[in-house]
Design a protein around this motif. Structure first.
Motif, PDB file in Angstrom:
ATOM      1  N   ASN A 116       0.829  -1.205   0.000  1.00 22.03           N
ATOM      2  CA  ASN A 116       0.000   0.000   0.000  1.00 22.03           C
ATOM      3  C   ASN A 116       0.863   1.255   0.000  1.00 22.03           C
ATOM      4  OD1 ASN A 116      -2.259   1.615   0.078  1.00 22.03           O
ATOM      5  ND2 ASN A 116      -2.339   1.617   2.317  1.00 22.03           N
ATOM      6  N   GLY A 117       0.686   2.071  -1.022  1.00 21.11           N
ATOM      7  CA  GLY A 117       1.425   3.331  -1.127  1.00 21.11           C
ATOM      8  C   GLY A 117       2.801   3.190  -1.742  1.00 21.11           C
ATOM      9  N   HIS A 118       3.219   1.974  -2.039  1.00 17.85           N
ATOM     10  CA  HIS A 118       4.563   1.806  -2.597  1.00 17.85           C
ATOM     11  C   HIS A 118       4.569   2.044  -4.113  1.00 17.85           C
ATOM     12  CE1 HIS A 118       6.520  -0.765   0.839  1.00 17.85           C
ATOM     13  NE2 HIS A 118       6.195   0.470   1.195  1.00 17.85           N
ATOM     14  N   SER A 119       5.714   2.555  -4.543  1.00 16.05           N
ATOM     15  CA  SER A 119       5.929   2.733  -5.984  1.00 16.05           C
ATOM     16  C   SER A 119       6.970   1.726  -6.459  1.00 16.05           C
ATOM     17  CB  SER A 119       6.415   4.151  -6.287  1.00 16.05           C
ATOM     18  OG  SER A 119       5.411   5.088  -5.962  1.00 16.05           O
ATOM     19  N   TYR A 120       6.876   1.385  -7.706  1.00 18.40           N
ATOM     20  CA  TYR A 120       7.752   0.350  -8.266  1.00 18.40           C
ATOM     21  C   TYR A 120       8.271   0.806  -9.636  1.00 18.40           C
ATOM     22  CZ  TYR A 120       5.054  -2.215  -4.818  1.00 18.40           C
ATOM     23  OH  TYR A 120       4.445  -2.595  -3.659  1.00 18.40           O
ATOM     24  N   ALA A 121       9.491   0.459  -9.882  1.00 21.28           N
ATOM     25  CA  ALA A 121      10.081   0.761 -11.195  1.00 21.28           C
ATOM     26  C   ALA A 121      10.800  -0.479 -11.687  1.00 21.28           C
ATOM     27  CB  ALA A 121      11.055   1.926 -11.082  1.00 21.28           C
ATOM     28  N   LEU A 122      10.576  -0.792 -12.923  1.00 20.86           N
ATOM     29  CA  LEU A 122      11.265  -1.930 -13.531  1.00 20.86           C
ATOM     30  C   LEU A 122      11.809  -1.481 -14.886  1.00 20.86           C
ATOM     31  CD1 LEU A 122      11.839  -5.069 -13.318  1.00 20.86           C
ATOM     32  CD2 LEU A 122       9.908  -5.310 -14.880  1.00 20.86           C
ATOM     33  N   ALA A 123      13.087  -1.609 -15.055  1.00 23.73           N
ATOM     34  CA  ALA A 123      13.713  -1.273 -16.340  1.00 23.73           C
ATOM     35  C   ALA A 123      14.074  -2.566 -17.043  1.00 23.73           C
ATOM     36  CB  ALA A 123      14.956  -0.423 -16.118  1.00 23.73           C
ATOM     37  N   SER A 124      13.776  -2.608 -18.302  1.00 21.12           N
ATOM     38  CA  SER A 124      14.044  -3.802 -19.099  1.00 21.12           C
ATOM     39  C   SER A 124      14.740  -3.388 -20.380  1.00 21.12           C
ATOM     40  CB  SER A 124      12.719  -4.511 -19.418  1.00 21.12           C
ATOM     41  OG  SER A 124      12.883  -5.398 -20.490  1.00 21.12           O
ATOM     42  N   ALA A 125      15.806  -4.064 -20.721  1.00 17.81           N
ATOM     43  CA  ALA A 125      16.499  -3.787 -21.988  1.00 17.81           C
ATOM     44  C   ALA A 125      16.734  -5.100 -22.713  1.00 17.81           C
ATOM     45  CB  ALA A 125      17.828  -3.086 -21.726  1.00 17.81           C
ATOM     46  N   ASP A 126      16.301  -5.143 -23.941  1.00 13.46           N
ATOM     47  CA  ASP A 126      16.472  -6.335 -24.776  1.00 13.46           C
ATOM     48  C   ASP A 126      17.452  -6.031 -25.894  1.00 13.46           C
ATOM     49  OD1 ASP A 126      13.754  -6.714 -23.491  1.00 13.46           O
ATOM     50  OD2 ASP A 126      13.962  -8.629 -24.551  1.00 13.46           O
ATOM     51  N   LEU A 127      18.402  -6.925 -26.086  1.00  7.46           N
ATOM     52  CA  LEU A 127      19.280  -6.864 -27.256  1.00  7.46           C
ATOM     53  C   LEU A 127      18.872  -8.004 -28.178  1.00  7.46           C
ATOM     54  CD1 LEU A 127      22.905  -6.229 -25.944  1.00  7.46           C
ATOM     55  CD2 LEU A 127      21.629  -4.829 -27.547  1.00  7.46           C
ATOM     56  N   LEU A 128      18.519  -7.653 -29.391  1.00  8.35           N
ATOM     57  CA  LEU A 128      18.007  -8.652 -30.331  1.00  8.35           C
ATOM     58  C   LEU A 128      19.000  -8.843 -31.483  1.00  8.35           C
ATOM     59  CD1 LEU A 128      14.534  -6.931 -30.517  1.00  8.35           C
ATOM     60  CD2 LEU A 128      15.095  -8.872 -29.079  1.00  8.35           C
ATOM     61  N   PHE A 129      19.346 -10.067 -31.758  1.00  6.85           N
ATOM     62  CA  PHE A 129      20.296 -10.377 -32.829  1.00  6.85           C
ATOM     63  C   PHE A 129      19.607 -11.266 -33.863  1.00  6.85           C
ATOM     64  CE2 PHE A 129      22.520  -9.864 -28.858  1.00  6.85           C
ATOM     65  CZ  PHE A 129      23.570  -9.009 -29.161  1.00  6.85           C
ATOM     66  N   THR A 130      19.745 -10.904 -35.119  1.00  2.54           N
ATOM     67  CA  THR A 130      19.186 -11.719 -36.205  1.00  2.54           C
ATOM     68  C   THR A 130      20.234 -11.844 -37.308  1.00  2.54           C
ATOM     69  OG1 THR A 130      17.060 -10.703 -35.737  1.00  2.54           O
ATOM     70  CG2 THR A 130      17.194 -12.019 -37.727  1.00  2.54           C
TER      71      THR A 130
END
Lengths: 454, 394
Positions: free
Chosen positions: A158-172
């Motif tokens: 209750n009342g908490h904030s959340y941050a999630l950072a995501s970085a994807d490196l895609l190789f083809t």
């Protein structure tokens, strides 16, 4: 002296003819320098008289100028071609079928006499280089969420904030004819609200099917090839089977659609993590598509035999009641990673109601691990209209999950704003009600997702 | 005096003899212009003529070295065949019956696509790099006007009565309206506006422009369907007052709209997301968006189906126009590049140019069967049949 006039006109014409000849020689010289083996100027057919006068001279001058400024001083264009030839028993090769000869494939250089502009030559070289290199894509997302508890058993969320950072490196990279390699390396940092709310399904789907956070994960790494006139696609390696099964046009992508995992995939699938496996898709480009896949379902298992997840699906494209196209999918799966084999089945439907509105629904039933699960979701998605900018989309969805002795009601609304082709921002509002006996609780979570991809 | 008479009669006899010899030399090679497929060969710089019945090349007109012809078209009266030589900056006029090159005419820079007025009087040659359209009078075979003020004009569409012509500007987001009586640009019709948020995305909107390549007419000619690549829309123009009456959002980067032969549907090929959008022209809304392939260059209609050409994959995607659903794919070849096709007037067979293969592929609409006709010329870029409903270029 009327007789003098024709003589004067003849002289004028001769002067013009001489000058035209001179210009044509200049043009021929330049064309020869450009590498045309039989360089000569294409003369005016049908015979506009050389004495037509200054317009023709001006045209020749202009052509000369164009050649001098635009043409490429290069060799004639050569390309290597794959050709079929026929070889008889004496070893003689023919370009045409002959009785008793054996057909084979060979490669041969071919020269053409096309003159190309500098820009065309440069573009071809760039395209050629591009096709041979490994393509790298980057996708980065930051999600911010805040939890407000509305009722029930008090939790630290209750009342908490959340941050999630995501970085994807895609190789083809292309490996062979109709064969590619793909890898997705993802790094996650931060915390989603799920660790404190502890719901049945994830409120941030970015962490779904990933076992480790705050470090690099190999989300996927596979090789795909297409055979039988590219109707049968075989993908093998470390897979995310949800990219092949239980798809949905309106609710299947945490990057551009809903953030809640219950509105991205069906929890009855029971896929805890990505793993080594294979997916086979038969796509005859008709109304039907057939799929079957298998993967290791438990990353901690010491062998494949005791942790096999097998999934099959049939997709059908239809246009019921004169509506636009709709995709109807039914799947079934079995998993032996728990002490007892668990089975489940499900459906995933997206049906366009008009060019703007798409309705979607999912249903799933069966066992996950040792417990029963029942799930359904439904909602609406809006695109191509009722938006601020042409490429924006938004949606509203609801899901209900019943698993073991718990159940969950979840709703989400989002608006995905396309700031640029590579940058999107979307506000979300999630509501979740967890019915967990004495620990029943409800939350509302406003959130923001900022997503960039290159 | 007598001597002079003898001399004159001798000259007349000589002239008659020359004329007679001339007529013998110019044999009729194409007695019926509706019975041939024209093939434009970019690298052998010629127009090949293939007899539809025998599927043999019956004639070939060489245009000149490095001409690089782009599109071929026969005049509606069947008298002439014309093409624009992109590298020569000239228009070429061929007599259909004798297959002789009658005239080459300097036009603007890099001539590509072209069109005839319905009465065959005027030949409009688009010069995309010169931002102009050259008007050639087909009676005098001379340039009578150059229409300037355009932006990469790609295709010209005449109204059925020939009073107006509509020019698609790929370097802009508008369709130009030309008064054919005066050959003057009357009006610019904007298809759509760039979204306000476009200023945040200069790379997309300023780096390269993909505007309007063509205005495709409805069956009755009253409406035009003009796709805009950057905006991802099709603007429906009412030709009575030259106004856009509806803007239809389709897939990403639509190349142009292709009309089904019954006039009920228009299909856009959306190369940005590798889909096609099927527009119901009675409601002017998208009836279906279906998966297709990359680098689509054209759509042909035959035997109740739509055939969508995917240039770099070697596939032709097939769609049932009754159910508006996919109906398979035809594999034309591997490592070949497909260009455009024309459909015969019976709506049964399509003649598809495969440039890197130097071949034409004949596709039978009813069975999806394919027959290869090899060695039609170097780098065939497109085909054309008189009175076909699917005569287009790319």
């Amino acid at each position: 002296m009327p007789g003098m006039r024709p003589a004067s006109a003849t002289d004028d014409r001769q002067v013009l003819v001489d000058r035209i000849d001179m210009l044509e020689r200049r043009l021929a010289d330049i064309e020869a320098k450009l590498g045309s083996p039989q360089a000569q100027v294409a003369t005016t057919a049908g015979g506009e008289s050389a004495a037509a006068g200054s317009p023709q001279l001006a045209e020749l001058d202009r052509r000369l100028s164009d050649l001098e400024t635009n043409a490429v001083l290069s060799e004639p264009k050569t390309t290597v071609k794959r050709i079929e030839v026929w070889t008889d028993k004496n070893g003689n090769q023919s370009d045409e079928p002959i009785p008793g000869a054996v057909k084979s494939v060979t490669y041969q250089r071919e020269t053409t006499a096309r003159r190309q502009a500098i820009s065309e030559v440069i573009n071809e070289a760039l395209e050629d280089a591009e096709s041979k290199r490994v393509h790298i894509g980057v996708s980065s997302t930051l999600t911010l969420q805040n939890a407000r508890q509305l009722s029930g058993f008090r939790t630290p969320a209750n009342g908490h904030s959340y941050a999630l950072a995501s970085a994807d490196l895609l190789f083809t990279a292309g490996l062979a004819q109709n064969t590619i390699f793909f890898a997705d390396v993802v790094g996650l940092s931060g915390n989603p609200p799920d660790n404190e709310i502890n719901g049945l399904t994830l409120l941030n789907s970015y962490t779904a099917r990933l076992s480790r956070q705050n470090e690099l994960n190999l989300r996927e790494a596979w090789i795909r090839t297409e055979i039988f006139n590219q109707t049968l696609g075989i993908t093998a390696g470390r897979l995310d089977l949800t990219n092949f099964f239980d798809r949905n046009a309106a609710a299947n992508d945490e990057q551009t659609q809903f953030l809640s995992d219950a509105l991205v995939n069906n929890p009855a699938l029971g896929l805890a993590s990505n793993g080594a496996g294979v997916a086979v898709v038969y796509e005859p480009y008709s109304s039907f598509t057939f799929k079957i896949g298998a993967q290791q379902s438990n990353p901690l298992a010491t062998n494949l035999s005791e942790s096999t997840f097998v999934l099959a699906e049939v997709d059908y494209l239809m246009r019921p009641f004169g509506l636009p196209e709709g995709n109807y999918r039914i799947w079934a799966r079995t998993d032996n990673s728990a002490r007892k084999r668990s089975n489940a089945f499900g459906v995933s439907i997206d049906q366009k109601l008009n060019p703007i509105v798409t309705a979607f629904a999912r249903y799933g039933s069966g066992r996950v691990g040792l417990d029963n699960i029942q799930f359904y979701s439904a909602g609406l998605s809006f695109q191509n209209g009722w938006v601020f900018n042409p490429e924006d989309n938004w949606g509203i969805g609801y899901s209900r999950t019943k698993f073991a002795n718990r159940d969950e009601d979840l709703a989400e609304i989002f608006y995905n704003l396309h700031l640029t082709e590579r940058l999107r921002v979307s506000p979300h509002l999630q509501y979740v009600h967890e019915n967990d006996g004495p620990a029943t609780r409800a939350f509302i979570l406003p959130g923001l997702r900022l997503q960039a991809s290159f | 005096m007598l001597k002079a008479r003898y001399l004159a009669s001798g000259l007349v006899a000589l002239a008659c003899g020359l004329l007679a010899g001339s007529s013998i030399a110019q044999d009729v090679k194409i007695p019926d212009p509706t019975k041939v497929v024209m093939i434009v060969d970019r690298d052998s710089n010629d127009i090949a003529f293939m007899d539809i019945a025998s599927q043999k090349i019956v004639g070939r007109v060489f245009l000149g070295k490095n001409v690089n012809p782009h599109m071929v078209m026969m005049s509606p009266d069947g008298r002439y065949v014309v093409t624009g030589g992109t590298r020569a900056n000239k228009a070429y006029i061929i007599d259909t019956r004798t297959l002789t090159l009658v005239k080459s005419i300097p036009v603007g820079i890099a001539p590509e696509h072209l069109s005839f007025s319905p009465d065959s009087k005027f030949y409009y040659q688009g010069n995309p790099e010169g931002d102009s359209v050259t008007v050639i009078d087909m009676t005098s075979l001379k340039v009578i006007k150059t229409i300037n003020g355009l932006a990469e004009p790609l295709n010209v569409t005449f109204t059925p009565d020939g009073s107006k012509a509509y020019i698609g500007n790929y370097g802009a987001h508008w369709v130009g309206v030309v008064d054919v009586a005066r050959h003057e640009l009357l009006k610019k019709i904007p298809i759509g506006a760039a979204p306000g948020i476009a200023k945040l995305d200069p790379q997309r909107y300023l780096g390269e422009i993909k505007g309007v390549s063509n205005a495709s007419p409805s069956k009755d000619g009253r409406y035009l369907y003009a796709a805009d690549g950057d905006l991802g829309v099709v603007g429906v123009i009412d030709t009575r007052d030259d106004k856009v009456i509806k803007v239809i959002r389709v897939g990403k980067d639509p190349w142009r709209a292709y009309m089904s032969h019954d006039g009920n549907y228009a299909i856009t090929v959306n190369n940005g997301d590798e889909t096609i959008s099927i527009i119901d022209t009675r409601k002017n809304e998208v009836a279906a968006t279906l998966p297709a392939g990359p680098d689509m260059t054209g759509v042909n209609f035959a035997a109740g189906k739509a055939f969508v050409i995917s240039s770099t994959t070697g596939f032709v995607f097939v769609y049932d126009m009754k159910t508006l659903k996919p109906a398979g794919r035809i594999k034309i070849g591997t490592n070949i590049r497909l260009e455009t096709a024309t459909t015969d007037t019976a709506d049964q067979k399509m003649y598809l140019a495969a440039s890197t293969d130097h071949s034409i592929y004949v596709i039978t609409g009813a069975t999806n069967g394919v027959q290869k006709i090899a060695n039609v010329g170097l780098y065939p870029w497109g085909t054309h049949i008189m009175d076909s409903k699917d005569n287009y270029c790319h």
